[in-house]
Design an enzyme around this catalytic site. Structure first.
Site, PDB file in Angstrom:
ATOM      1  N   ARG A 130      -0.179  -5.845  -4.166  1.00 31.84           N
ATOM      2  CA  ARG A 130      -0.954  -5.552  -5.406  1.00 31.84           C
ATOM      3  C   ARG A 130       0.066  -5.623  -6.827  1.00 31.84           C
ATOM      4  O   ARG A 130      -0.242  -5.469  -7.985  1.00 31.84           O
ATOM      5  CB  ARG A 130      -1.586  -4.159  -5.444  1.00 31.84           C
ATOM      6  CG  ARG A 130      -2.793  -4.543  -4.318  1.00 31.84           C
ATOM      7  CD  ARG A 130      -3.705  -3.632  -3.700  1.00 31.84           C
ATOM      8  NE  ARG A 130      -3.798  -2.523  -4.697  1.00 31.84           N
ATOM      9  CZ  ARG A 130      -4.717  -1.500  -4.591  1.00 31.84           C
ATOM     10  NH1 ARG A 130      -5.756  -1.557  -3.552  1.00 31.84           N
ATOM     11  NH2 ARG A 130      -4.757  -0.517  -5.128  1.00 31.84           N
ATOM     12  N   GLU A 169       1.735   7.563   5.163  1.00 29.96           N
ATOM     13  CA  GLU A 169       1.182   8.707   5.554  1.00 29.96           C
ATOM     14  C   GLU A 169       1.692   8.962   7.182  1.00 29.96           C
ATOM     15  O   GLU A 169       2.029  10.166   7.651  1.00 29.96           O
ATOM     16  CB  GLU A 169      -0.363   8.550   5.714  1.00 29.96           C
ATOM     17  CG  GLU A 169      -1.060   9.746   6.027  1.00 29.96           C
ATOM     18  CD  GLU A 169      -2.857   9.587   5.836  1.00 29.96           C
ATOM     19  OE1 GLU A 169      -3.377  10.483   6.186  1.00 29.96           O
ATOM     20  OE2 GLU A 169      -3.070   8.423   5.299  1.00 29.96           O
TER      21      GLU A 169
END
Length: 173
Positions: free
Chosen positions: A61, A98
């Site tokens: 991105r 995470e």
């Protein structure tokens, strides 16, 4: 169009990609010539303020707005990619996810020592990717001119991860 109006082109998608996550979808912004231009112009204005000579963005991105911002700055754009995707000798930076870790790589000749680099991504969340980009720049002797993002999720304190570098986000949630 103003920065405030840019927020009208960011769509909230609840429970994506998993329950409890509010995803900020920038595809409407990308699809609008006016909103896209405003975002690129505003990020490039920041790049000019910090005298950026080069822009670095992370796969994938960071590749959306980064090259357009670099073009507006008359600067180059360098790609930080996932391991094994670049054909030449690379340097590597690891960052935390995470659950686990990931890495980004950059060609070892992508940045000349002393070059002022704008670190860019569409989103600053926890700051792991941005910190890895800063590490890649610094490994090659570049100078972090600043860190420019379309969106910052301020509650996740990502800017703490890239301190002491300057952070600029067009939209903060």
């Amino acid at each position: 169009m103003s920065i405030v109006e840019l927020a009208d082109f960011v769509r909230d998608i609840p429970d994506f990609p998993k329950p409890g996550i509010l995803f900020r979808d920038i595809t409407p912004l990308m699809a609008s010539p006016e909103a896209f231009r405003e975002a690129v112009d505003a990020l490039a204005a920041y790049g000019r303020e910090v005298d950026a000579e080069l822009v670095i963005g992370a796969e994938a991105r960071g590749f959306l707005l980064g090259p357009a911002v670099a073009n507006e700055l008359d600067a180059g754009f360098v790609l930080a990619r996932k391991p094994g995707k670049l054909p030449y000798e690379t340097v590597t930076a690891e960052y935390e996810l995470e659950y686990g870790t990931d890495r980004l790589e950059l060609h070892s000749d992508a940045i000349s020592p002393g070059t002022r680099v704008l670190v860019h991504d569409d989103l600053l969340a926890t700051g792991g990717t941005a910190r890895a980009l800063c590490s890649l720049v610094e490994q090659l002797g570049g100078t972090i001119a600043g860190c420019g993002f379309l969106i910052e999720l301020s509650g996740l304190r990502g800017r703490d991860q890239v301190a002491p570098h300057d952070v600029h986000a067009l939209l903060r949630y």
